[in-house]
Design an enzyme around this catalytic site. Structure first.
Site, short mmCIF file in Angstrom:
data_model
loop_
_atom_site.label_atom_id
_atom_site.label_comp_id
_atom_site.label_asym_id
_atom_site.label_seq_id
_atom_site.Cartn_x
_atom_site.Cartn_y
_atom_site.Cartn_z
N ALA A 1 50.62 48.42 38.30
CA ALA A 1 51.47 47.35 37.73
C ALA A 1 50.68 46.07 37.54
CB ALA A 1 52.67 47.11 38.64
N SER A 2 49.83 45.72 38.49
CA SER A 2 49.04 44.49 38.35
C SER A 2 48.03 44.62 37.21
CB SER A 2 48.35 44.12 39.66
OG SER A 2 47.38 45.07 40.01
N LYS A 3 47.48 45.80 37.02
CA LYS A 3 46.53 46.01 35.92
C LYS A 3 47.26 46.01 34.57
CE LYS A 3 42.92 46.11 38.49
NZ LYS A 3 41.88 45.07 38.41
N SER B 1 42.18 48.08 34.12
CA SER B 1 41.91 49.46 34.52
C SER B 1 42.67 50.41 33.61
CB SER B 1 42.38 49.68 35.96
OG SER B 1 42.27 51.04 36.32
N TYR C 1 48.95 48.54 42.29
CA TYR C 1 47.66 48.46 41.59
C TYR C 1 47.88 48.64 40.08
CZ TYR C 1 42.91 49.39 40.11
OH TYR C 1 41.70 49.34 39.46
#
Length: 139
Positions: A30-32, A14, A28
């Site tokens: 950080a995971s992307k 993203s 969100y």
């Protein structure tokens, strides 16, 4: 894929993984960001075997995402030029992996945002992100 010496992997990341996360979007983003770096690293590891890995970084995309997050009403106020169709995002991702690109940001507006975040002073970017985040996050 390595044994066949051919493969293509597309990871859907993203634009959020490339910009500072506003409050409420910490995990969100950080995971992307992790997925982008993971894709780049994996791509370096397997490219010599004919396997290409691409992290696709879409911005606002017409899908059920904002229904699930409960932000659809707030997102409707964004101008239409900021949005891409899911099929356009998929086409950008496919074209990028076939060309061997490790990261692709879909759409001109999103690419401009990603570039500005890299070149503008971090303090300014974070301040703008905070103001925008306040308008669109769930209270």
């Amino acid at each position: 894929m390595i044994e066949r010496r051919y493969g293509r992997i597309i990871n859907v990341a993203s634009l959020a993984g490339l910009v500072p996360a506003p409050a409420g979007h910490t995990l969100y983003a950080a995971s992307k960001a992790f997925l982008i770096k993971f894709s780049e690293s994996l791509g370096h590891e397997v490219r010599r075997h004919g396997v290409f890995v691409t992290a696709v970084c879409p911005g606002f995309t017409y899908s059920e995402f904002h229904d699930v997050t409960g932000t659809r009403a707030r997102m409707k106020s964004l101008p239409r030029f900021m949005w891409l169709s899911a099929s356009d995002v998929a086409r950008h991702g496919y074209d990028a992996v076939m060309a061997g690109e490790s990261v692709v940001v879909t759409g001109r507006v999103n690419a401009a945002i990603a570039t500005l975040v890299r070149i503008l002073p971090q303090r300014l970017v974070i301040g703008v992100g905070r103001r925008i985040g306040r308008r669109y996050r769930k209270e």
